[in-house]
Design a protein around this motif. Structure first.
Motif, PDB file in Angstrom:
ATOM      1  N   SER B  11       4.216   6.244  -1.328  1.00  0.00           N
ATOM      2  CA  SER B  11       3.407   6.329  -0.117  1.00  0.00           C
ATOM      3  C   SER B  11       2.322   5.274  -0.172  1.00  0.00           C
ATOM      4  N   LYS B  12       1.906   4.815   1.008  1.00  0.00           N
ATOM      5  CA  LYS B  12       0.768   3.903   1.074  1.00  0.00           C
ATOM      6  C   LYS B  12      -0.111   4.298   2.246  1.00  0.00           C
ATOM      7  N   HIS B  13      -1.346   4.611   1.934  1.00  0.00           N
ATOM      8  CA  HIS B  13      -2.311   4.949   2.983  1.00  0.00           C
ATOM      9  C   HIS B  13      -3.324   3.827   3.090  1.00  0.00           C
ATOM     10  N   THR B  16      -7.214   6.110   6.884  1.00  0.00           N
ATOM     11  CA  THR B  16      -6.553   7.263   7.507  1.00  0.00           C
ATOM     12  C   THR B  16      -5.165   6.906   8.028  1.00  0.00           C
ATOM     13  N   VAL B  17      -4.865   5.587   8.092  1.00  0.00           N
ATOM     14  CA  VAL B  17      -3.549   5.176   8.574  1.00  0.00           C
ATOM     15  C   VAL B  17      -2.516   5.345   7.457  1.00  0.00           C
ATOM     16  N   ILE B  18      -1.392   5.973   7.791  1.00  0.00           N
ATOM     17  CA  ILE B  18      -0.333   6.117   6.796  1.00  0.00           C
ATOM     18  C   ILE B  18       0.705   5.031   7.045  1.00  0.00           C
ATOM     19  N   ASP B  21       5.267   6.660   4.097  1.00  0.00           N
ATOM     20  CA  ASP B  21       5.098   8.086   3.866  1.00  0.00           C
ATOM     21  C   ASP B  21       6.236   8.642   3.016  1.00  0.00           C
ATOM     22  N   THR B  45       5.004  -3.149   4.607  1.00  0.00           N
ATOM     23  CA  THR B  45       4.219  -2.500   3.561  1.00  0.00           C
ATOM     24  C   THR B  45       5.124  -2.064   2.413  1.00  0.00           C
ATOM     25  N   THR B  57      -0.248   4.252  -2.885  1.00  0.00           N
ATOM     26  CA  THR B  57      -1.220   5.324  -3.014  1.00  0.00           C
ATOM     27  C   THR B  57      -0.638   6.425  -3.901  1.00  0.00           C
ATOM     28  N   GLN B  58       0.678   6.614  -3.745  1.00  0.00           N
ATOM     29  CA  GLN B  58       1.390   7.588  -4.564  1.00  0.00           C
ATOM     30  C   GLN B  58       2.767   7.062  -4.865  1.00  0.00           C
ATOM     31  N   GLY B 211       6.719   5.130   9.013  1.00  0.00           N
ATOM     32  CA  GLY B 211       6.525   5.206   7.568  1.00  0.00           C
ATOM     33  C   GLY B 211       7.574   5.992   6.814  1.00  0.00           C
TER      34      GLY B 211
END
Ligand SMILES: Nc1ncnc2c1ncn2[C@@H]1O[C@H](COP(=O)(O)OP(=O)(O)O)[C@@H](O)[C@H]1O
Ligand SMILES: [Mg+2]
Lengths: 282, 357
Positions: B11-13, B16-18, B21, B45, B57-58, B211
């Protein structure tokens, strides 16, 4: 320093009116305007240069005869020669110092995102708006507090501080226009951060760095207020001229002025050559 | 087949924008995989996380069995072709191509040799000393390709590689890309929003939306068996309608259609669809079972075929009919004609309208 700026401005303005004139009336009007602007800019300089060859001490027209005496006198004036040397030393060192600090600062501003970046940027740029006298006094107080003896080196630090904004502004503006993908591509192809900086970033901001360096040099070269507060017993050229002028204008000063004009001309030519971007480069 | 890239619940944030996902996917050695989706769906991304330009991000990125999640781009065995090519403007074409080898410490003479080999591969050996700005768009594209493959990466990443080219050139470059991929046997992961390009080039297409991965499959699976109306609508044209299956009958559009047994669970209201070329237009008088009566509202000619738009109970459907060369136009109805349409039962698709897992 204003020499450098005004000359290039004049060059630009002559170029931009060389477009096809529509009518004779407008053409004449333009010619007069251009002539007036150029006269306004260059008559004082021409007078200065001309009178540096005048045999008489008086500044009255017509000149009595031509001589190189004032230049000979200059060559024998040890104080003056020392002042010139000091000015070169200060301008060179403060330019290098400000570039070494300013270019990485501009990079940090452009490429990194950290909290307080906006404030950092404004604080770096603020000194450009501060009168030199404030920079001079405040640094003087600081140097006294930490117990520095005043010397040309303290002048260099003072100049570098004042000039930092010039370098950061110019280099930052260029970096903003440089696509970030160049640096990403370099990293992607295996280059380290330093390799990327020297092989990709620097060549692409080269003209901005040189431009900022030349401007810093000329600004430092004729700076008085900061120098006045921060120097010890050594004099820079503008300080020397200013101090001798209190005893009246001498043709010797004209000769110094003429030499500075010549030197500025060299700088201008140099900047035009160095700042010419290679085709395709931005 | 060996797995070369694996993304694990990545995941990449951005605040607040994802951007991406929770995506998991694997790419096999030598595969040509395409990430397809509309602008802003997170394709770039995702690609940039494989290249090392964004840190997830995760989740994690594994390349060639090695966890590279936190490695910078210059420590990863992949290379990328940027959308704007990012050729260094101050270097010649040859220097650009050799750059990756030079910074790696290879000897100058060998670098030049390898760079000209790479340029040879893309047909630009004679432009070694040119500057990027002296090249055409297509040539720049090829230099960017040569520069990326010269280091023999394990995976080549391409972000919308053809989008900056005009239509004719784009088609030629598609062929070129495919040829290059076969020749060097490299794994390609490409990003595009152009479904034709994705279908034409890829072994496998991953359709993305907001995403997330909507469907992951070969081009023919995506075309023949899209899992959702989103994928069906994104790839090619699809006629969509609501209906209900009872045994071998599909109740839809106020009529009954024949479908294979077990197409969908009995009784629930679902979205169905068929491709324009999987149906036929018949004269109204022809006796046929399970057809839909329709009125022709529009005819669009496409060279050797025509798209006939019909109205069935207020729903507009498109049907492609080929035009036999000799009998030009004779097989086609006219606007306003009453006709009936027959859809091949095994060509009716069931589309989950919920987001696919
Ligand atoms: N550096 C960034 N900062 C903030 N938001 C970003 C950044 N990069 C991408 N995004 C956002 O993430 C989403 C996906 O972007 P991207 O991967 O570029 O989409 P695509 O390539 O599919 O058009 C978009 O909503 C975009 O605005
Ligand atoms: Mg993108």
């Amino acid at each position: 320093m204003t020499l450098l700026e005004t000359t290039s401005a004049a060059v630009i303005s002559t170029q931009s009116v060389s477009r096809k004139p529509r009518r004779w009336g407008t053409r004449l009007g333009w010619s007069v305007t251009i002539g007036a602007i150029l006269a306004f800019l260059y008559v004082p300089i021409a007078v200065l240069v001309l009178f540096s060859f005048n045999t008489s001490r008086s500044l009255s027209w017509p000149m009595e005869g031509l001589t190189l005496d004032w230049y000979r006198k200059l060559a024998g004036n040890e104080q003056l020669i020392e002042a010139v040397g000091n000015s070169f030393y200060v301008a060179t060192c403060s330019t290098i110092l400000t570039l070494v600090i300013g270019v990485p600062a501009a990079l940090a501003l452009d490429r990194l995102s950290f909290s307080g970046k906006g404030a950092f940027r404004k604080l770096v740029l603020l000194p450009i708006a501060l009168p030199g006298i404030i920079t001079g006094i405040s640094m003087l107080i600081l140097f006294r507090m930490v117990g520095f003896t005043l010397s040309l080196e303290t002048v260099i630090i003072g100049h570098a501080t004042a000039l930092l904004a010039v370098v950061v502004t110019q280099v930052y503006a260029r970096l903003q226009r440089l696509p970030r993908s160049y640096e990403e591509a370099s990293a992607d192809l295996g280059a380290s951060g330093l390799q990327t900086f020297f092989f990709v970033t620097l060549p692409n901001i080269r003209s901005a760095v040189i431009g900022a360096g030349l401007l810093s040099f000329t600004l430092s070269f004729d700076e008085i207020p900061v120098t006045f507060f921060l120097t010890g017993r050594d004099n820079t050229l503008p300080m020397y001229i200013w101090s001798t002028m209190r005893r009246g204008l001498t043709p010797e000063i004209n000769a110094v002025g003429a030499l500075i004009v010549a030197f500025s001309a060299v700088l201008i030519v140099l900047s035009v050559i160095l700042m010419r971007d290679k085709p395709g480069a931005r | 087949m060996t797995e070369i890239v694996a993304l694990k619940n990545i995941s990449k944030h951005f605040g607040t924008v994802i951007g991406v996902d929770n995506v998991s996917l694997t790419v096999e050695q030598g595969e040509f995989v395409t990430l397809l989706g509309p602008s802003g769906c997170g394709k770039s991304t995702l690609l940039r996380m494989i290249g090392g330009f964004e840190e997830p991000t995760q989740g994690g990125v594994v390349i060639s069995g090695k966890d590279v999640t936190h490695l910078p781009p210059n420590k990863r065995p992949v290379n990328i072709v940027f959308q704007d090519y990012a050729l260094f403007p101050h270097m010649s074409v040859g220097k650009n191509v050799g750059y990756g080898l030079r910074v790696g410490g290879m000897r100058r003479t060998e670098v030049a040799e390898r760079a000209s080999d790479a340029l040879e591969l893309v047909g630009l050996a004679d432009r070694f000393d040119a500057k990027p700005h002296e090249l055409s768009g297509g040539q720049r594209q090829r230099v960017a390709l040569a520069r990326a493959v010269v280091r023999q990466p394990k995976v080549l990443l391409l972000d919308e590689p053809l989008s900056a080219l005009d239509a004719n050139l784009r088609e030629a470059m598609q062929v070129e890309l495919k040829r290059l991929q076969r020749k060097v046997g490299l794994t390609f992961i490409m990003v595009t929003h152009d479904q034709t390009e994705a279908l034409a080039l890829s072994d496998r297409v991953i359709v993305m939306r907001e995403g997330r991965v909507m469907q992951d499959g070969t081009p023919d699976v995506l075309y023949d068996r899209p899992s959702s109306s989103y994928v069906a609508g994104f790839i090619g044209t699809t006629n969509l309608f609501q209906g209900q299956v009872r045994g071998e009958t599909l109740h839809a559009l106020g009529h009954q259609l024949l479908v294979p047994k077990g197409l969908a669970p009995d009784g629930s209201m679902l979205t169905f669809g068929f491709r324009p070329e999987k149906a036929e237009i018949l004269p109204l008088d022809a006796a046929a079972k399970g057809t839909l009566p329709a009125t022709v509202t529009d005819i669009l000619y496409h060279g050797n075929s025509a798209r006939i738009v019909v109205d069935v109970s207020g729903v507009s459907l498109s049907i492609d009919q080929t035009i036999a060369g000799a009998r030009h136009g004779s097989g086609l109805p006219e606007i306003g004609d009453r006709v009936q349409i027959a859809i091949s039962p095994d060509r009716i698709m069931v589309l989950a309208d919920e987001v696919a897992a």
